[in-house]
Scaffold this motif. Structure first.
Motif, short mmCIF file in Angstrom:
data_model
loop_
_atom_site.label_atom_id
_atom_site.label_comp_id
_atom_site.label_asym_id
_atom_site.label_seq_id
_atom_site.Cartn_x
_atom_site.Cartn_y
_atom_site.Cartn_z
N HIS A 645 49.02 85.73 -14.00
CA HIS A 645 49.79 85.92 -15.22
C HIS A 645 48.85 85.92 -16.42
O HIS A 645 47.91 85.13 -16.49
CB HIS A 645 50.83 84.81 -15.39
CG HIS A 645 51.38 84.73 -16.78
ND1 HIS A 645 52.22 85.69 -17.29
CD2 HIS A 645 51.17 83.84 -17.78
CE1 HIS A 645 52.52 85.37 -18.55
NE2 HIS A 645 51.88 84.27 -18.87
N CYS A 647 49.06 86.12 -20.76
CA CYS A 647 50.05 86.19 -21.83
C CYS A 647 49.48 86.84 -23.08
O CYS A 647 49.37 86.21 -24.10
CB CYS A 647 50.65 84.84 -22.15
SG CYS A 647 49.58 83.46 -22.01
N ASP A 729 58.40 86.75 -20.57
CA ASP A 729 57.04 86.99 -21.06
C ASP A 729 56.04 85.90 -20.67
O ASP A 729 54.86 86.16 -20.54
CB ASP A 729 57.06 87.06 -22.59
CG ASP A 729 57.08 88.49 -23.08
OD1 ASP A 729 56.91 89.41 -22.26
OD2 ASP A 729 57.26 88.67 -24.30
N CYS A 730 56.51 84.66 -20.62
CA CYS A 730 55.60 83.54 -20.41
C CYS A 730 56.40 82.34 -19.91
O CYS A 730 57.59 82.46 -19.63
CB CYS A 730 54.86 83.23 -21.72
SG CYS A 730 53.43 82.14 -21.51
#
Ligand code: GLN
Ligand code: ZN
Length: 758
Positions: A645, A647, A729-730
């Motif tokens: 991931h 961000c 998104d996060c």
């Protein structure tokens, strides 16, 4: 005589006094007077801590951000912040935060953008420019500080951001070329210098760190124009560059009509000789010999070995300073009472760095004998670090030396892996998941506090956290998510949690560094070879998996992010330290796999943050960081799915490296860019799977189903739909459950709608 000075000092206070004063004021608990009083105390304390230097920087202090201070000083206030009713202070915070303390909800304004200050973790408020931009001078606050410092017997050296760096840092809001504003800006700078000179000031420091970046010929030329114009004033200018080497700007920097030049002699050590050779003989050379970006003691004798001949050559034209402002290091090591004494001996925070500088100055001015005992103590500390068995671990070096290319590769190509993974996981189209963390409630933080203070036993703490995990898994099942997570309740912070369990890391109590405004971070200190004494996450994650039949995604922080958010040892290349961390994480990954975890996510939130300032150095950095990720991730079987991931939302210039990571799935921040950023993945024919964030977790608002359906449809235009995942998104740790539940319910709904459209 060598002059000893400093470029800037941390503003937040040794115990974060300014932070707390700011936050109280913002909450409306105190008035502006209380805030200004605390600011004044910090300002005076900073002067006091720098009293034995030949000059004290003034103007580096700031209530929020020094770049914003310049925008205000030069009257560059975006239209939307101009309001009759605001006081100066209200407007200042409105620009920084989008609101001022007394605001009603409807008065909130869109705050100015914030971005990283060069390659540091400090964030500044981005100046805005357009064709209408005009400048005017409002220098009263700065002049007041100068007067105050002088009246208290100090010799202030005002610190300004140079006109070109200021223009370069800003963001054009229309097609305006920032350089075209230089003609309007210069008269204000000139007037400012005249006003400063009238205060009885001899030297002014003008920071132009833009000189360590690649500049086009137009910008280089503009430097000549600007400094010619400023030379009309008689004040002596010390032109300051830091964070790197000057390279093609070296001639330019040495030839500008200023009285002195400061060079980062840590990162730019290789250029010292060359600068000495071409610096005109009437100019002062300030050498930044103490590392302002790190917390290690300097080897003072080693510095003197090369500095003494320079001092003999330059005589009174030599100045010494830290490499850059000390903004990027904590204030005072003396506050630390819990650090291991051996490790503490190897460290220097801002205050200690100034002490080191003073010793160097005395050694140059009076001879090494005058500071013999200080030099000896320094040598002993430096030697102890060099030889310590706490730093050098044979088993770690041995393990790293056995790494081969084979360790960096998965067993098979993505095509083959994904087929196996799909069989094993049996997920629907548009599988839904989250980025890892769920709300860190005050209850959870209270548990951790009670445990750390000894009010809870380890067993009690673990039981309580397990209850939180069970609840989190249950909620995700109810929501109908496809891939679950354990929720990260046991983690205070995504780097600190791992650092606390790895060998080679230590933590300070007060080692805070300003990140932006009142926000500070306390980076872990990597002092030695890194290894993993025991599993770090396996118990939590296998416990969570035991509660559900859905696949549970194990959650780790990647080596590059751990590295980039820590103070890193300076006695070996960063790449080497990163490799050691990667190996430790690799052990965790394989152990998770052995424990039956089929999906493992390794977050690399900060990969982009470590990019060097110069493009020419990117490929080397990307090469070792990508390899570190591959090393930690690729020890698993084909059927195990690796996620990562990131961000941020800029991938086009590093997409090749992102593909080289070869993670089976990458989740990224996209909701605010309308999926446009997927173009980079599309253009590159990015082969693996992607979870473009479908809603912005920074906002408390509930995202609408239609909106997320729309975003996913846009994503599906750019990428094959069987490669798409659905996620926020996060992470959700800063949100409340009341916000998270409806948001995820809608997100799952959106995914279902898309599946039905098949
Ligand atoms: N897994 C982390 C979380 O969900 C990722 C945080 C981040 O990307 N900054 O909080
Ligand atoms: Zn993130």
């Amino acid at each position: 005589m060598t002059t000893v000075h400093n470029l800037g000092f941390p503003r937040i206070g040794g115990k974060r006094q300014l932070k707390f004063a700011l936050e109280k004021f913002w909450q409306g608990d105190t008035d502006s007077q209380a805030l200004e009083q605390q600011a004044q105390t910090c300002f005076e304390e900073n002067l006091r801590l720098q009293a034995n230097l030949d000059f004290q920087p003034v103007g580096d202090f700031s209530l929020y951000d020094h770049v914003l201070d310049h925008s205000v000083m030069f009257g560059n206030i975006p239209e939307r912040f101009v309001s009759e009713s605001d006081t100066d202070l209200q407007r200042y915070f409105r620009i920084a935060r989008g609101r001022s303390p007394q605001d009603e909800e409807q008065q909130h304004t869109c705050a100015a953008e914030m971005t990283k200050w060069f390659d540091t973790n400090y964030h500044y408020i981005v100046p805005e420019f357009d064709k209408q931009t005009e400048f005017s001078l409002n220098d009263k606050p700065l002049l007041k500080q100068i007067h105050q410092a002088r009246s208290q017997g100090y010799t202030p050296k005002p610190v300004l951001i140079g006109p070109l760096t200021y223009l370069l840092l800003g963001k054009p809001k229309d097609e305006v070329d920032p350089l075209s504003l230089l003609d309007k800006l210069l008269p204000q700078y000139l007037q400012l210098l005249i006003n400063i000179e009238r205060c009885g000031v001899e030297w002014v420091q003008i920071d132009e760190p833009a000189l360590v970046t690649e500049l086009s010929p137009e910008w280089q030329q503009a430097y000549h124009v600007a400094y010619q114009a400023l030379a009309k004033c008689h004040i002596r200018i010390l032109l300051t560059t830091y964070f790197g080497t000057l390279q093609q700007n070296l001639k330019l920097a040495t030839q500008l009509p200023v009285a002195g030049l400061h060079l980062d002699a840590v990162r730019g050590h290789s250029e010292v000789k060359q600068v000495l050779a071409c610096l005109p003989s009437d100019k002062v050379l300030s050498l930044g010999v103490i590392d302002g970006r790190n917390i290690w003691k300097t080897d003072l004798s080693a510095i003197l070995d090369w500095l003494e001949p320079v001092a003999r050559e330059l005589k009174q034209r030599l100045w010494i300073a830290p490499s850059c402002s000390l903004l990027h290091v904590p204030v005072d090591l003396d506050s630390e009472t819990q650090l291991d004494p051996e490790i503490k001996r190897w460290l220097a925070f801002a205050t200690q760095k100034l002490d080191e500088l003073k010793i160097l100055g005395d050694a140059l001015n009076k001879g090494r004998d005058a500071v013999a005992s200080e030099l000896k103590a320094n040598q002993q500390a430096v030697d102890s670090r060099r030889q310590s068995e706490r730093v050098h671990k044979a088993h770690v070096k041995q393990a790293v030396s056995t790494i081969t290319d084979r360790h960096l590769r998965r067993q098979s190509t993505f095509d083959k892996r994904i087929r196996l993974q799909k069989q094993a996981l049996n997920l629907p189209l548009y599988p839904t998941t989250t980025i890892g963390s769920f709300p860190q409630t005050s209850d959870i933080r209270g548990l951790r506090r009670n445990y750390k203070q000894g009010h809870l036993s380890l067993t009690e703490y673990e039981q309580a956290i397990k209850a939180v995990i069970a609840d989190c898994v249950d909620k995700q099942e109810q929501l109908g998510l496809d891939v679950l997570v354990h929720g990260e309740a046991e983690r205070n912070d995504m780097v600190e949690y791992f650092g606390e369990q790895l060998d080679g890391f230590t933590f300070s109590q007060f080692g805070w560094v300003q990140s932006y405004g009142s926000r500070c971070v306390k980076p872990p200190i990597i002092y030695g070879d890194v290894s993993r004494p025991k599993p770090m996450t396996v118990d939590w994650i296998t416990y969570a998996q035991s509660l559900t039949n859905k696949p549970l995604k194990g959650m780790l922080t990647g080596p590059v992010t751990i590295l980039n958010w820590s103070f890193v040892r300076d006695d070996q290349p960063r790449a080497e330290t990163c490799r050691q961390i990667a190996l430790a994480i690799r052990e965790e990954v394989t152990e998770l796999e052995q424990a039956g975890i089929g999906i493992i996510q390794i977050d690399e939130a900060a990969l982009r943050e470590g990019l060097p300032l110069r493009r020419a150095e990117w490929s080397e950095y990307l090469n070792w960081t990508v390899n570190a990720f591959r090393l930690c991730a690729n020890g698993v079987d084909d059927g195990t799915q690796i996620h990562t991931h990131m961000c941020y939302s800029q991938f086009n210039d590093i997409i090749e490296s992102i593909a080289l990571l070869d993670a089976d799935v990458i989740s990224i921040e996209t909701s605010r860019s309308d999926m446009q950023l997927l173009d980079a993945f599309n253009d590159f024919s990015y082969p693996n799977e992607i979870g473009p964030g479908v809603y912005d977790i920074h906002s408390p608002n509930t995202p609408e189903v239609e909106n997320m359906v729309d975003l996913l449809q846009q994503a599906a235009k750019r990428l094959p739909e069987d490669k798409l995942w659905v996620n926020p998104d996060c992470g959700l740790k800063t949100r409340r459950w009341e916000e998270v539940l409806p948001a995820l319910r809608n997100m799952v709904d959106a995914a279902r709608q898309l599946r039905q459209q098949e």
